[in-house]
Scaffold this active site. Structure first.
Site, PDB file in Angstrom:
ATOM      1  N   GLY B  10     -54.818 -39.193  60.230  1.00 35.28           N
ATOM      2  CA  GLY B  10     -53.950 -39.569  59.117  1.00 35.28           C
ATOM      3  C   GLY B  10     -52.503 -39.205  59.398  1.00 35.28           C
ATOM      4  N   GLY B  11     -51.618 -40.145  59.162  1.00 35.59           N
ATOM      5  CA  GLY B  11     -50.212 -39.944  59.512  1.00 35.59           C
ATOM      6  C   GLY B  11     -49.264 -40.127  58.343  1.00 35.59           C
ATOM      7  N   GLY B  12     -49.689 -39.712  57.147  1.00 38.48           N
ATOM      8  CA  GLY B  12     -48.743 -39.608  56.031  1.00 38.48           C
ATOM      9  C   GLY B  12     -48.045 -38.256  56.118  1.00 38.48           C
ATOM     10  N   HIS B 236     -51.725 -42.735  35.942  1.00 35.42           N
ATOM     11  CA  HIS B 236     -50.284 -42.714  35.713  1.00 35.42           C
ATOM     12  C   HIS B 236     -49.975 -43.575  34.501  1.00 35.42           C
ATOM     13  CE1 HIS B 236     -45.986 -43.073  36.248  1.00 35.42           C
ATOM     14  NE2 HIS B 236     -46.028 -42.179  37.209  1.00 35.42           N
ATOM     15  N   SER B 250     -42.042 -45.620  38.446  1.00 32.51           N
ATOM     16  CA  SER B 250     -41.937 -44.171  38.575  1.00 32.51           C
ATOM     17  C   SER B 250     -41.671 -43.439  37.264  1.00 32.51           C
ATOM     18  CB  SER B 250     -40.808 -43.849  39.545  1.00 32.51           C
ATOM     19  OG  SER B 250     -40.554 -42.470  39.546  1.00 32.51           O
ATOM     20  N   ARG B 297     -48.465 -36.407  32.541  1.00 29.34           N
ATOM     21  CA  ARG B 297     -49.062 -37.732  32.676  1.00 29.34           C
ATOM     22  C   ARG B 297     -50.372 -37.897  31.914  1.00 29.34           C
ATOM     23  NH1 ARG B 297     -47.591 -38.609  39.085  1.00 29.34           N
ATOM     24  NH2 ARG B 297     -45.351 -38.816  38.682  1.00 29.34           N
ATOM     25  N   SER B 418     -46.531 -34.003  44.197  1.00 32.72           N
ATOM     26  CA  SER B 418     -47.425 -34.476  45.267  1.00 32.72           C
ATOM     27  C   SER B 418     -46.695 -34.567  46.594  1.00 32.72           C
ATOM     28  CB  SER B 418     -48.049 -35.817  44.919  1.00 32.72           C
ATOM     29  OG  SER B 418     -47.072 -36.814  44.834  1.00 32.72           O
ATOM     30  N   LEU B 419     -45.438 -35.011  46.600  1.00 28.38           N
ATOM     31  CA  LEU B 419     -44.695 -34.995  47.869  1.00 28.38           C
ATOM     32  C   LEU B 419     -44.565 -33.556  48.340  1.00 28.38           C
ATOM     33  CD1 LEU B 419     -41.925 -37.704  47.287  1.00 28.38           C
ATOM     34  CD2 LEU B 419     -43.977 -37.877  48.688  1.00 28.38           C
TER      35      LEU B 419
END
Lengths: 249, 627
Positions: B10-12, B236, B250, B297, B418-419
């Site tokens: 995984g490359g996030g 969301h 957003s 949320r 989350s980021l």
């Protein structure tokens, strides 16, 4: 079927196979885009001759024009297929793979050489490691940030490469996308420390001298990146670098 | 010992951070991804990343970030890792800044911050409305530098299929499918990290990218990794309608002043912009005056479902509410939210600068995921910064980070956390894996070839069986049906009768999943084959999530069952006897339910047990209250 969506798709089973055209019709529904339609055809892969065939191969991921995966020619224009709304397109909708990259299968192509070129031009800000250095990065004015932000939206999607007449199989030109990335990193306060390395990469064969100034690149960019502006700016930077190199000899 | 080998899948943000840390520690990393890593789903995150910089004179503090995160998650998150994440956040965003990420600036040229949900202070750093893409590019560039230097080998267009486990059950590598030539190969590794993201596609449509199936986590789960808190999925509040994807609008829209409303008159046929102010019902502002439009949320999504489905006030009688930015200037909106407003214009064909946007809650984030541990630092009460226990799954030698793990967010994630957790957990997991390698006594070079051959054979046979079958079920059809079940029964509001129906439906889908046949029998870039396998794995994970939801008879964060709701006494607050009685009931309920649900795979389906939550930083004494 009453109202339909009609596709004409250029297919190719593998890198060394002959291409062929195949047509599909599917029931119309509002708000389809090209990828959502391909997803429908994945479930119902029946061509206009009534044959059930292998589903079309393509690449996609985000479905909102930010990941850069689904570049293809839609009615002849290189763009992100997920943002190509069926209601805006003339039918039959003609889908073809990008022509400047090796074909993998159908609409999927191999764009690896763009990523390799990012290594070649050193498109990053060198760090002394990712640890916290307990000091913030240098300040950047809102105006400089705004310009850098425009360049930093590049998805490496390949649309500009497709549109560029100088970028093709028989040329070593690295292509327009890379200039935006060099401009981005050269304009960073510490990234600029290594400006010369990037400029030298652009002064090599296949670099900035390869641009024919056709100006197609920024016209097709899905993110409106001013690539021609970047090329102009880097033209000046490479000239200065060339003079500097002469003096340093 | 031979040179140690590392596999990251995984490359996030999570996978790239782990890769970077391991490369910096001198290890050679094989980085697997199903596509070019720059296209990972992290690029879809819009609004920002939280870090306390306190630049707005609000006296924001790291303690407050910790408190907001713990309470936002309704106390279900283990607290020591939350504490350390919040403490390290400022250094982390400054590191991104050093990478050249184009964060939006104040007039003085420092990183600007905006307001997000579930908090009262401006704590969110952002880069226009494409923050995730900008962070992803920043870390991708750093990893590319190591790729150029030979430390990192990218294996893009490879799909992770399974773990290779030795006879002691230790993870010694992976089996992966080359999605171009369709060959299965095994790769030796001394340590494996999964950073494979969320599982929104289990709901059919969500805000997630089409590759966010959760299949990789489901595969590790079926090989023995425990899956935690599966019932907690974030819906969301504000996503666009769509029949392929529910595109996110957003939370930054509300952080920047956007207001949610519906017409006061049911079935009002006027255009939103033509409805006068006094005929608009700003229900979030009315019901939650303290937080208003930036309520967390889970709270906002429930309110939207209440106003549309229970009160019948949805726009045009449908599942729609307005998200309104039209009172803000075009110049302001272009600078702060331009990227996503363009997207709204593209996909809805309506100008959001002059018309309120039409939105509804959508599946967005999986708080649950692979169970991972942590090493508690006895001195600080946080997480030890470097320890092989951090982010270790229940399978020795296997680590997980990013959205595919279950840590940090408890029962509900705060926006812009989350980021942060993806980046922070990737960094911690990379360091943890390096520490594991240092302690490893015997490497994968000692594992006999037969172990790898057997796994490769097993995977190749699964593929051959799929290719050979004819006249069976269609994978996409099963996927739609799974999505319908999840949307109907495992959504914002749940009840046990519905969840039982969902479980019965999933059992049937599981059976039919075994009969999938493919429209493509080819052996070159056959996309039908991996998709069919992903659908089968989504059904397995959907069962875990639904079963855990069925078993949890309470309301916590995103998991809501009306039957078990402890109602906050209306108009009463702390100090009032009625409110105190409610608090006592709430505490008693915590005794029973403030626990992680831990699912273990068995041939008969998931077995669920309950593990304690580490609440040592801020013990739960007061219920969440956003009124």
């Amino acid at each position: 079927m009453d109202k339909v969506i009609h596709f004409k798709i250029k297919r190719q089973d593998g890198p060394n196979s002959q291409p062929y055209w195949e047509e599909f019709k599917m029931p119309y529904a509002p708000q389809h885009n090209v990828i959502s339609a391909l997803l429908y055809l994945r479930e119902h892969p029946v061509n206009t001759r009534g044959q059930r065939v292998a589903p079309v191969a393509w690449e996609s991921n985000c479905m909102e024009e930010v990941c850069g995966a689904c570049s293809m020619l839609v009615n002849g224009v290189p763009r992100q297929a997920c943002a190509a709304l069926v209601d805006d397109l003339e039918q039959p909708i003609v889908l073809e793979p990008l022509t400047k990259f090796p074909i993998i299968r159908d609409l999927a192509v191999d764009r690896q050489k763009m990523f390799d070129a990012l290594i070649r031009v050193k498109a990053w800000v060198p760090l002394d490691g990712s640890q916290d250095v307990h000091e913030p990065a240098p300040r950047i004015s809102p105006a400089d940030q705004a310009l850098r932000y425009v360049y930093s939206r590049c998805m490496t999607c390949g649309c500009c490469m497709e549109a560029c007449p100088q970028y093709h199989d028989h040329s070593d030109f690295i292509g327009p996308a890379l200039f935006g990335q060099v401009a981005l990193h050269n304009s960073h306060p510490t990234g600029g420390f290594f400006k010369a390395d990037r400029l030298h990469a652009l002064m090599d064969p296949g670099g900035i001298a390869g641009c024919g100034n056709a100006q197609n690149c920024f016209k097709v960019c899905p993110k409106d990146i001013p690539l021609t502006h970047a090329i102009g700016e880097l033209g000046r930077q490479t000239t200065v670098q060339w003079l500097r190199d002469l003096l340093m000899k | 010992m031979a040179k140690q080998r590392v596999v990251v899948v995984g490359g996030g943000l999570g996978g790239l951070w782990a890769t970077l840390r391991l490369a910096e520690a001198g290890h050679s990393v094989d980085l697997f991804s199903m596509f070019q890593v720059k296209r990972s789903h992290s690029c879809c995150a819009q609004g920002g990343i939280n870090a306390v910089l306190d630049i707005k004179g609000q006296h924001d503090s790291i303690e407050q970030h910790i408190t907001d995160t713990i309470k936002g998650g309704d106390y279900l998150g283990d607290q020591p890792p939350i504490k350390t994440m919040c403490q390290d956040a400022p250094g982390l965003v400054h590191t991104y800044d050093r990478m050249g990420v184009t964060f939006s600036r104040t007039p003085e040229g420092i990183m600007d911050q905006r307001l997000f949900g579930g908090v009262k202070n401006r704590r969110t750093c952002f880069a226009g409305a494409t923050t995730g893409a900008q962070l992803l590019y920043g870390i991708d560039e750093q990893v590319r530098a190591h790729e150029g230097g030979g430390r990192v080998r990218k294996l893009e267009f490879w799909e992770f299929l399974s773990l290779v486990l030795d006879d002691q059950g230790v993870c010694r590598g992976v089996a992966a499918l080359n999605v171009r030539n369709m060959k299965v190969e095994t790769f030796r590794a001394d340590v494996v990290l999964l950073a494979t993201g969320g599982a929104g596609l289990i709901w059919g449509r969500s805000t997630m990218s089409t590759n966010c199936t959760g299949a990789a986590a489901a595969r590790a789960y079926q090989q023995g990794a425990k899956f935690a808190n599966g019932e907690f999925a974030q819906f969301h509040p504000t996503a666009m309608k769509g029949h392929d994807k529910l595109r996110l609008m957003s939370e930054a829209c509300r952080g920047e002043g956007g207001r949610i409303w519906v017409p006061r008159k049911a079935g009002d046929t006027r255009l939103g912009r033509d409805i006068p102010e006094n005929e608009r019902f700003y229900f979030l502002e009315e019901w939650y005056p303290a937080y208003g439009n930036t309520s967390p949320r889970d709270v906002a999504s429930r309110a939207i479902v209440r106003v549309t489905r229970h009160m019948g006030l949805g726009v045009r009688g449908q599942d729609i509410v307005y998200l309104d930015l039209t009172h803000k200037s075009r110049e302001f909106l272009e600078a702060r939210l331009g990227g996503i407003l363009d997207m709204y214009q593209t996909f809805a064909g309506v100008d959001p600068y002059t018309n309120p946007m039409e939105v509804f809650p959508s599946m967005h984030y999986t708080m649950g995921g692979l169970w991972v541990g942590f090493d508690k630092d006895g001195q600080t009460g946080g997480m030890a910064r470097i320890s092989p226990k951090n982010h270790a799954t229940s399978v020795p030698g296997l680590y997980a980070c990013g959205e595919c793990d279950f840590a940090y967010h408890g029962a509900n994630r705060l926006g812009a956390n989350s980021l942060l957790s993806a980046s922070f957990s990737g960094r911690v997991a990379g360091d943890a894996a390096a520490a594991y390698l240092k302690n490893l006594k015997s490497g994968c070079d000692k594992v006999p070839d037969s172990v790898y051959d057997a796994e490769r054979q097993r995977q190749a046979e699964i593929n051959q069986a799929l290719l050979a079958r004819t006249g069976g079920e269609n994978a996409s059809t099963l996927h739609h049906q799974l999505g319908e079940l999840m949307q109907q029964y495992v959504f914002v509001e749940r009840d046990n009768a519905g969840l039982d129906k969902a479980l019965a439906g999933i059992a049937e889908l599981k059976e039919r999943g075994r009969k999938i046949s493919l429209d493509d029998k080819g052996n070159w870039s056959n996309q039908s084959l991996p998709w069919a396998r992903q659908v089968q794995d989504m059904i397995v994970l959907g069962e875990v999530m639904t079963k855990c939801a069925r078993l949890r008879d309470e309301c916590r964060g995103s998991h809501y069952k009306a039957e078990f709701e402890l109602k906050q006494p209306e108009g009463k607050f702390a100090g009032d006897p009625e409110y105190e009685a409610y608090t006592e009931k709430w505490k008693a309920n915590n005794e029973r339910w403030l626990k992680h649900s831990i699912a273990t795979h068995t041939p008969a389906g998931p077995q669920v047990e309950y593990w304690p939550v580490d609440s040592s930083v801020m013990p739960p004494t007061k219920p969440r209250d956003y009124r």
